[in-house]
Structures are given as C-alpha cells and as structure tokens.
Motif scaffolding. Sequence first.
Motif, mmCIF file in Angstrom:
data_model
loop_
_atom_site.group_PDB
_atom_site.id
_atom_site.type_symbol
_atom_site.label_atom_id
_atom_site.label_comp_id
_atom_site.label_asym_id
_atom_site.label_seq_id
_atom_site.Cartn_x
_atom_site.Cartn_y
_atom_site.Cartn_z
ATOM 1 N N ALA A 140 24.461 22.400 -85.112
ATOM 2 C CA ALA A 140 24.674 23.773 -84.628
ATOM 3 C C ALA A 140 23.723 24.750 -85.317
ATOM 4 C CB ALA A 140 26.124 24.192 -84.868
ATOM 5 N N THR A 141 23.503 24.541 -86.633
ATOM 6 C CA THR A 141 22.585 25.421 -87.353
ATOM 7 C C THR A 141 21.164 25.283 -86.826
ATOM 8 O OG1 THR A 141 23.982 25.261 -89.324
ATOM 9 C CG2 THR A 141 21.741 26.053 -89.617
ATOM 10 N N ALA A 142 20.740 24.022 -86.615
ATOM 11 C CA ALA A 142 19.396 23.796 -86.089
ATOM 12 C C ALA A 142 19.235 24.405 -84.689
ATOM 13 C CB ALA A 142 19.101 22.300 -86.065
ATOM 14 N N ALA A 143 20.266 24.259 -83.855
ATOM 15 C CA ALA A 143 20.205 24.829 -82.500
ATOM 16 C C ALA A 143 20.114 26.347 -82.550
ATOM 17 C CB ALA A 143 21.426 24.391 -81.693
ATOM 18 N N SER A 144 20.872 26.958 -83.482
ATOM 19 C CA SER A 144 20.811 28.419 -83.619
ATOM 20 C C SER A 144 19.419 28.865 -84.059
ATOM 21 C CB SER A 144 21.861 28.885 -84.619
ATOM 22 O OG SER A 144 21.773 30.275 -84.830
ATOM 23 N N GLN A 145 18.836 28.194 -85.005
ATOM 24 C CA GLN A 145 17.487 28.547 -85.447
ATOM 25 C C GLN A 145 16.469 28.381 -84.332
ATOM 26 O OE1 GLN A 145 16.508 29.915 -88.239
ATOM 27 N NE2 GLN A 145 18.566 29.963 -89.134
#
Length: 564
Positions: free
Chosen positions: A197-202
Amino acid sequence: MSAPAPTTSDPPAPVPGAAQSARRGGGRGVTLRAFLLRPFLLPFALLLGVGVAVMVGVNRNDQQLRLVSDAQARTLLLNDLNTQISVMENGERGYLITGDPDFLAPYREGDAAFQAAVFALHDLSATDLQRTNLARVQSIVVRWQESAARPEIAARSDSLVQAAQLVQRGVGRDLLNEARAIMSVMRTNESARLSAATAASQATLTTVRTLTVGGLLLSLILLLLTAYRVTRTVTRSLNDLNAGASELTAGQYQRRMPAMPVRELAQLGEQFDRMASAVQDREQALVESAEALRASNTHLERSNRELEQFAYVASHDLQEPLRTIGSYTELLARRYQGQLDARADQYIAFTTSATQRMKTLIQDLLAYSRVRNAPRATQPVDTAALVRDVLADLEQQILTEQAVIDVQDLPTLNSSPELLRHAFQNLIGNALKFRDPQRPPQVQVSAHRREHAGQDSWVFQVHDNGIGIEPEYHERIFGVFQRLHGMEDYPGSGIGLAVTRSAAEQLGGHLWVDSVPGAGSTFSLALPAQAPVRPEPSDLAATFPAASPPNTPFTRTPPAGDLS
C-alpha cells in the motif's frame, strides 16, 4: 487551433459593393468569438484533463493511504494480541510459583484485553484467511485456558506439587507456541500488505506530480503560442484597418479595405468603404454648396453695402430739406404766433416737434451707419480719460439731474476710441435718462478682468439705480428703434443701444444687461484684453473738468469693488 494570418498584399482596386463583400467573405468568415475562443480549446482541454487526472490520483492516493492506515492498525492489534497472551501467561505462572492471588489480576486483565483486540481485529480484517487465522488463534487461546491455565490455577490452590506436575506435561506451552506461530505469519502477511500500500501510494503521488507539472507546462506553452498567433492575426488586421482609415482621413476615398479573416472585422471594413463613398459624395456636395454659398455671400455683401450706402446717402440728403422745413416752421412760429387761431399754433408746434424728432432719427441713423462701417484699426485707449470726456459732454444733464457718478479704476487697452466713445456715451446717457422719479440717479462705471467666452477679457460695467427692465425685454431693447416707453415719458429714437451693441460686435466683444425692475440695471461690455496696460493711479485722479461747480452731486469715490 490557431487562426490563419491575414492577407498582407497591396489593396486591390475598388470593386462594387456586392463583389467587395464577396471578396472579403464578410458573410462566411469566422466570428470574432469563435476566432478568439477556438484556438484556446486544446489548451483548456489539456488543463481539464490534467485536473481530472489530479483528482483521480488524489482519490487513489486516499484509498492507498486508507489501506496503509488499516494495515498499521492491524499490525498494532496483532502485536497487542501477542502482548496480551504473554501477560496472561506471565500472570498465570507467577501465581503458580508464588501462590499470591495478586498475580491473577494481570491474567484476568490480559484475557479481557485479548478478547477486545480480537473483536477489533476481526472488524478490520482484510481477507477471509486473516479472519480464519484470527479464529484459530482465539480457539487455541481458549483451549489453553481450558486445558492448561485454569486446571493449573485450580491445582495450585490445593498443592504446589500437583500444579507443577500439570505444568511439566507441556500442554499449555505447546498451545501458546502454536498461537504465536500463527500470529507471526499474520504479521508477516500484514507487513507485506503495508509495504504494497505504501509503494502504491508513492507511485500514485509520483504519477500525479509528473502529470501535473508536464500538463501545466504543456498547457502554458500552448496558451502562449495560441495567444501569440491570435494577437498577431488581430494586430495585423487592425493595422490594415488603421492604415486604410488613415488613407481615408487623408482624402483617398477610393481606398478599399483588404480582406479580413474575422467576420466582424470584415463587416467593419465594409462600413469603412461605405463611409468613404458617403464622405466622398458629401464632400462633393459640400464643395458645390460652398460655391453656391460663396456666390450668395458675395451677392449679400454687395447688397448690404449698397443698402448701407443708400441709408447713409438718404439720411445725409434728407437733412437739407429737413433743415429748410424746420427753418420755415420756426419763422412761421415767430412771425405769426398769436395772429392765427389756436389750432394753427398747435399745427405749427406739431410740425416743429416732428421736424426735431425726424432730425434726431436721421442723426441716429447716421451714427448707426458710421458705427457699422467704422474702420477696425485699434490703438491704445485710456478708457479712464475717455469716460472723463464723455462725462464732460454730459455735464449739463448730470447737473440738472443732480446725479452721483462713481468712476472706478479703468484700464488702458487696444481698441477703437471712436467706437468706445459711442458705447460709453449711450450707456451712461441711458443710465441718466431712465432714472427713478423718486430718487436722484447714481451711476457706477467699473471694469474688471476675467475670462469671458473662452478668452481673456476686460468687462466694463455701467450700473444705475433707475427704473430697471423686465426680463422679457432684455434682448428686445438692443434692436433698432425698439422703445419700451412713450416719447412723452422718455424722449429718444430707440437706436442708442443698437449702436452700442453694434460697436461691441465691431470690437470683437459682447454687450448684455442684468436688471431688476425698480432696482436698476447693469450693462456689461466685454472686450478682448489684448495685453492691456493698467494706468497709474495718478492718471485717474481727476474724473471731471475743473469747470464743474463746487458742492454739486458730481463726485469721485474710491473703487467699490466688482459689481458683477
């Protein structure tokens, strides 16, 4: 996207109106609104796309942030479950070792906290597998309590040895290790979801940032290019119109406007062409009218000269027979007075009076004619000295009427002394003549400098306290032979003010009156200043001749200020 550039070739030769309109395409060209707005559609569409992409990216990033937040919350709950299991295990073992009931309090609190964390994690579970694993952990903890913890707590209350034997079997330890293993797997899976989720947000933020910056830069470039091309086209078209208008102003009415890419500008060019044709026609008509007017003026001037010459000659030639009539009438009156009847004496008196009135009319007509034909050469005129001369001529009338004359400081200016004498003679004479029977005349002559009719002027004023004039007669009194009173009340021919106004006009000035019936009148004579020179006070020291008898109403008062 952008409008075509206007035609810059030399203007074609004049063509008929319909063909000219067809050549311009005035009815088929693009409208000004479309011409200005259409090139900006692509930049605006690109900006709109950038805005939509930003909104989508923001929404997606919000979703990713919610996933990150949920994953962090689940990770905290898993850690809390593991912590509460350790709290329950430590409390239970502390009681088994010491037998102190206080160690059971952490055991019970850990159990309650464990159940609350299970419920919370169940509500936040991301997948069915996570809920299944959570149910397995809960079931194992329940089995540990039923098969190990509670029996061992009950055995410790009877005997430490018995409780130790139950612990040595290792049932509780195996169950808790199994629960911890399942929770370790759940934490590993949750960490993977959090990282994803963090990677997708970035990635979403990076994409939005790239689209925003790139879209804005591209839109700005397109807007600048579009604005440049639109303004260049409009400027060229307006320059062509201005050049054509300048040529029309210079009199080149055969000039026709070039083709325009915009319908409104093309229509404006057609209006210029129609205006040029109309001006050309009107100018030709004006030339013809000017020629006719010039001929008419020449004829009118010749007629006026002949008429004035006739009036002058007639008035001059009438004086001789009039003198003869007057002389013989006076002889009849002297020789036969009292020898004839009363009616004959009356007839002789009527004839003498009429002869005198005719003589006055002829003299006034001659004065009017001389004023109308007076030369316009000017010279420095000391108006103070001129007024003194006029008052000397009127001295007998002033003494008879017991008049008080106040002459304030008067200037020296370039003018005609003869015309000014006529003006002051008539104005001061009228102020003395049209007196109020209830009071002696008081006349004030003053001058002040001010702007009048758009030019620097000296405004002379003759103010009296006479009978005044009704407002409706303020203009009528300046006509020739215009009288407001009978001959028996106020004698005269009624031509004096006409002579004064004619003199004012010959001097390039203006004459008017302000009056209140019963309170007096103020006649104002405005003359161009023409670099006047103010006289020294010593030049105005004496107003009347030395021959004036003492202690008469002839007085000279200090300046009393502006009476306008």
